[in-house]
Design a protein around this motif. Structure first.
Motif, PDB file in Angstrom:
ATOM      1  N   PRO A  31       0.826  -1.205   0.000  1.00 28.01           N
ATOM      2  CA  PRO A  31       0.000   0.000   0.000  1.00 28.01           C
ATOM      3  C   PRO A  31       0.856   1.248   0.000  1.00 28.01           C
ATOM      4  O   PRO A  31       1.996   1.237   0.453  1.00 28.01           O
ATOM      5  CB  PRO A  31      -0.796  -0.136   1.317  1.00 28.01           C
ATOM      6  CG  PRO A  31       0.025  -1.038   2.170  1.00 28.01           C
ATOM      7  CD  PRO A  31       0.698  -1.983   1.234  1.00 28.01           C
ATOM      8  N   TYR A 137      -5.881  -2.532  -1.995  1.00 30.51           N
ATOM      9  CA  TYR A 137      -5.205  -1.244  -1.864  1.00 30.51           C
ATOM     10  C   TYR A 137      -5.793  -0.182  -2.800  1.00 30.51           C
ATOM     11  O   TYR A 137      -5.208   0.883  -2.974  1.00 30.51           O
ATOM     12  CB  TYR A 137      -3.707  -1.416  -2.137  1.00 30.51           C
ATOM     13  CG  TYR A 137      -3.065  -2.443  -1.237  1.00 30.51           C
ATOM     14  CD1 TYR A 137      -3.228  -2.376   0.139  1.00 30.51           C
ATOM     15  CD2 TYR A 137      -2.326  -3.493  -1.768  1.00 30.51           C
ATOM     16  CE1 TYR A 137      -2.650  -3.321   0.965  1.00 30.51           C
ATOM     17  CE2 TYR A 137      -1.746  -4.444  -0.946  1.00 30.51           C
ATOM     18  CZ  TYR A 137      -1.916  -4.351   0.423  1.00 30.51           C
ATOM     19  OH  TYR A 137      -1.351  -5.293   1.249  1.00 30.51           O
ATOM     20  N   ALA A 139      -8.014   2.639  -3.197  1.00 27.53           N
ATOM     21  CA  ALA A 139      -8.764   3.569  -2.343  1.00 27.53           C
ATOM     22  C   ALA A 139     -10.108   3.951  -2.955  1.00 27.53           C
ATOM     23  O   ALA A 139     -11.090   4.155  -2.243  1.00 27.53           O
ATOM     24  CB  ALA A 139      -7.928   4.818  -2.081  1.00 27.53           C
ATOM     25  N   LEU A 168      -5.276   4.352   3.349  1.00 30.31           N
ATOM     26  CA  LEU A 168      -4.612   4.109   2.075  1.00 30.31           C
ATOM     27  C   LEU A 168      -4.194   5.397   1.381  1.00 30.31           C
ATOM     28  O   LEU A 168      -3.103   5.493   0.826  1.00 30.31           O
ATOM     29  CB  LEU A 168      -5.541   3.317   1.149  1.00 30.31           C
ATOM     30  CG  LEU A 168      -5.771   1.856   1.494  1.00 30.31           C
ATOM     31  CD1 LEU A 168      -6.907   1.292   0.654  1.00 30.31           C
ATOM     32  CD2 LEU A 168      -4.493   1.047   1.269  1.00 30.31           C
TER      33      LEU A 168
END
Length: 418
Positions: A31, A137, A139, A168
């Motif tokens: 991330p 990951y 967003a 994130l």
């Protein structure tokens, strides 16, 4: 627009400003670091125009992320223009993307955003959850998930999605959603703080206008009309074509008693963007000024939206309860609440039932609408009238006045969430 209206409308309204689909990091990557980033970076740098995407896709018809981006650009054009025909174009582009890569997270997020724009929030949740499973990951998927869960009344799960989005990529899209979640809890100070974070992170004129506009809306709903007017003016300085800020000025003028000026502003608003909310507000201000409203264009918009696959029983329930047939309002409100049992739908159903002479049935919904702590004067006004009709003691009338000293029950649409 923070909750699709942003919650009331428009408000998908609202967060569609931030639902353009970015190219996410592959699931195998770590991330990103938890440093604030700009709004543009949060959405993917250099989002191409629809024209450039179409030219690219002629050369590379197998570019599934290009098709997803094109679909998202059409959703954005629908938001900006108020033309629901763009949803059909978005559907075609995203369907092509799904045929090419059905489990790609970018494609799934784009499809989820389109479903949310059409008010199909259950489908939006399912697609966003698949996007999260494909890439934990990404967003953007958490943002759509938060919006849809908010609309479905699952505020706890929505808050979890916002927290994950913030971890994130704590940029403008995450801050805007965190602000709305705080407002729903009744924490106006926290809501304002997150919007100021978003404003600090804004880079483009539209992002600046968006943040300043919602700071104005927070002030307006608290009765601080001069502060609200100042924020709307700042929004228009950033982006003169940002119609929501002009509508905000029209609201503030009406609530200040300056009805002729308000009507002039509203005429410009609906000439630019004849959304149902603006048409209803304009009609109410005309009524307040002793003029006859014309709902012809509003009814035409209803047919256009329905033909584009947009289900928006909420707007029509509110309109019929305030200005039309309360029995029809109940039917629309029940349909909306069955799909989206959130505080706004609960208030709308309560008000429709009360206006139909069914105050006892209305009371549980009025209590639900005011249960989150949201400092919403309109909801408390509706609850007060319902409780009085049942000869029950009420604190809600005093709360409505405390939350917004300038609340005007003859202009109910001006107090509904954007």
């Amino acid at each position: 627009m923070r909750s699709l209206a942003l919650l009331g409308g428009v408000a998908l309204a609202a967060t569609l400003l931030f639902t353009a689909v970015a190219v996410s990091a592959p699931p195998s990557e770590k991330p990103p670091p938890a440093d604030p980033v700009s709004a543009a970076a949060a959405l993917g740098p250099g989002q191409p125009s629809a024209d450039s995407l179409r030219a690219r896709l002629k050369r590379l018809p197998g570019d599934y992320r290009g098709w997803a981006q094109l679909g998202s650009s059409y959703v954005e054009q629908a938001r900006r223009t108020g033309d629901p025909s763009y949803y059909a174009k978005a559907d075609g582009a995203l369907a092509t993307a799904a045929r090419l890569a059905p489990e790609d997270d970018t494609v799934l997020t784009g499809r989820a955003a389109l479903a949310a724009a059409r008010h199909d929030f259950a489908t939006a949740v399912r697609l966003a959850e698949r996007a999260v499973a494909a890439n934990p990951y990404g967003a953007g998927a958490y943002g759509v998930l938060a919006d849809a869960r908010t609309q479905l009344g699952d505020l706890k799960s929505a808050a979890s999605a916002i927290d994950r989005m913030m971890a994130l990529r704590p940029g403008l899209p995450a801050f805007a959603r965190a602000s709305y979640a705080a407002e729903l809890r009744g924490d106006v100070t926290e809501a304002r703080r997150y919007l100021r974070y978003a404003l600090r992170d804004a880079r483009t004129p539209d992002d600046l206008a968006y943040c300043r506009f919602y700071l104005g809306e927070l002030a307006l709903r608290s009765g601080a009309l001069s502060t609200a007017t100042s924020w709307y003016a700042k929004a228009l300085r950033a982006s003169p074509a940002f119609t929501p800020a002009l509508a905000g000025q029209a609201r503030a003028l009406a609530l200040s008693g300056r009805l002729p000026e308000s009507l002039t502003h509203y005429q410009t608003v609906i000439d630019r963007l004849p959304l149902p909310r603006y048409l209803i507000e304009y009609g109410e201000v005309r009524l307040k000024a002793g003029l006859t409203p014309d709902w012809t264009l509003l009814r035409a918009q209803r047919h256009l939206s329905a033909s584009a696959g947009v289900r928006d029983d909420l707007v029509w329930a509110e309109f019929e309860a305030d200005h039309g047939d309360p029995a029809l309002a109940v039917r629309h409100a029940r349909a909306e609440y069955a799909r989206t049992p959130n505080p706004i739908a609960a208030d709308t159903l309560a008000w429709a039932l009360h206006r139909s002479g069914r105050s006892r049935e209305a009371l549980p919904y009025a209590r639900k609408a005011t249960a989150t702590g949201w400092r919403n004067a309109l909801f408390h006004h509706h609850r007060a009238l319902i409780e009085r009709a049942l000869n029950l003691p009420t604190r809600s009338a005093a709360l409505a006045t405390r939350y917004n000293p300038h609340f005007d029950p003859t202009l109910p649409s001006l107090s509904r969430p954007s």
